[in-house]
Design a protein around this motif. Structure first.
Motif, short mmCIF file in Angstrom:
data_model
loop_
_atom_site.label_atom_id
_atom_site.label_comp_id
_atom_site.label_asym_id
_atom_site.label_seq_id
_atom_site.Cartn_x
_atom_site.Cartn_y
_atom_site.Cartn_z
N SER A 44 -7.80 10.31 -5.09
CA SER A 44 -7.13 11.27 -4.17
C SER A 44 -7.93 11.29 -3.01
CB SER A 44 -7.12 12.81 -4.82
OG SER A 44 -8.46 13.27 -4.98
N THR A 101 -7.51 6.55 1.38
CA THR A 101 -6.58 6.40 2.38
C THR A 101 -5.38 6.03 1.88
OG1 THR A 101 -8.48 6.23 4.05
CG2 THR A 101 -6.13 5.96 4.67
N ALA A 102 -5.46 4.71 1.01
CA ALA A 102 -4.20 4.01 0.55
C ALA A 102 -4.51 3.46 -0.73
CB ALA A 102 -3.86 2.82 1.64
N ASP A 132 -10.39 2.89 1.26
CA ASP A 132 -10.46 3.72 2.49
C ASP A 132 -11.26 2.87 3.52
OD1 ASP A 132 -10.67 5.95 4.05
OD2 ASP A 132 -12.52 6.90 3.03
N TRP A 158 0.87 -1.16 0.10
CA TRP A 158 0.14 0.07 0.07
C TRP A 158 1.01 1.14 0.14
CZ3 TRP A 158 -5.24 -0.56 -0.86
CH2 TRP A 158 -5.80 -1.53 -0.42
N GLY A 199 -3.73 5.96 7.04
CA GLY A 199 -2.66 5.87 6.11
C GLY A 199 -2.39 4.30 5.72
N PRO A 200 -1.56 4.35 4.76
CA PRO A 200 -1.11 2.98 4.08
C PRO A 200 -0.83 1.90 5.09
CG PRO A 200 -0.24 4.96 2.78
CD PRO A 200 -0.82 5.52 3.93
N SER A 244 0.53 5.86 -0.28
CA SER A 244 -0.45 6.90 -0.08
C SER A 244 -0.79 7.35 -1.51
CB SER A 244 0.54 8.23 0.37
OG SER A 244 -0.10 9.51 0.20
N CYS A 245 -2.25 7.54 -1.57
CA CYS A 245 -2.91 8.13 -2.83
C CYS A 245 -2.57 9.37 -3.10
CB CYS A 245 -4.43 7.87 -2.53
SG CYS A 245 -4.84 6.23 -2.34
N GLY A 246 -1.82 10.28 -2.33
CA GLY A 246 -1.25 11.37 -2.42
C GLY A 246 -0.13 11.42 -3.52
N GLU A 247 0.57 10.37 -3.64
CA GLU A 247 1.94 10.19 -4.53
C GLU A 247 1.58 10.93 -5.82
OE1 GLU A 247 4.53 7.12 -4.28
OE2 GLU A 247 4.08 6.64 -2.15
#
Length: 200
Positions: free
Chosen positions: A68, A71-72, A151, A55, A157-158, A57-60
């Motif tokens: 976006s 959570t992971a 999520d 897993w 978080g991941p 971060s979906c923000g990468e």
């Protein structure tokens, strides 16, 4: 007084509807989204073999915007040499995890692997092995990145999500299907010949 009773009845019905809607909101939400990326995905080289996927971060940078809010995320790339017609995800629910007592709901953001069996997992229990299959729709072509976002209530978080294994199932090629059909035809012809010889 008459209007007050009507207002009270309306509020009671409305509050029941809100509670009923809140109970139907899924606890775990999984989104499937193929697309190009510049993130470092886990490469899937062989179909039919389970691969451990981490897993992230979906923000990468490189994760599709449609994920976006998750959570992971899992980022993968199909390098099997053929299309993937089904994708199986498997994880075990850890004891004491916030996953215990939750349910799984999945959806898709595009035309790839549009069906799933997420609801079959039911209410999650400690130690339960959960298997989820995405299939149908367009297969994932060779050398295409694809993503899964998740999520869950109580997850930040991941690192909160359990380890996942992914197994890619191949799309049968036309030659394979033709060979299979020919084999069935030969078996049918042999059975027909044997049954007509027995009757004579």
């Amino acid at each position: 007084m008459k209007y007050f009773r009507a207002l009270l009845l309306t509020l009671a019905v409305l509050s029941f509807a809100i509670v009923a809607a809140a109970d139907s909101i899924p606890d775990i939400h999984i989104v499937f989204d193929p697309g190009p990326t510049n993130v470092n995905p886990t490469n899937i080289y062989q179909q039919g073999s389970a691969v451990s996927v981490s897993w992230i971060s979906c923000g990468e940078t490189g994760i599709p915007g449609s994920l976006s809010g998750e959570t992971a995320c899992l980022a993968m790339n199909n390098l099997t040499g053929s299309s993937i017609s089904a994708l199986d995800l498997s994880f075990e629910v850890p004891a004491g995890s916030p996953l215990v007592g939750q349910t799984v709901n999945c959806n898709n953001t595009d035309s790839f692997l549009t069906s799933n069996d997420c609801s079959a997992a039911g209410t999650l229990m400690a130690g339960q092995v959960v298997d989820i299959t995405f299939s149908g729709g367009n297969p994932i072509p060779n050398d295409m990145d694809f993503f899964i976002g998740a999520d869950a209530a109580g997850f930040n978080g991941p690192g909160d999500f359990p380890p996942v294994t992914v197994t890619a199932d191949p799309t049968p090629e036309a030659g394979t299907l033709l060979l299979f059909a020919t084999g069935l035809g030969v078996l049918g012809l042999g059975w027909w010949h044997k049954s007509s010889s027995t009757l004579a």
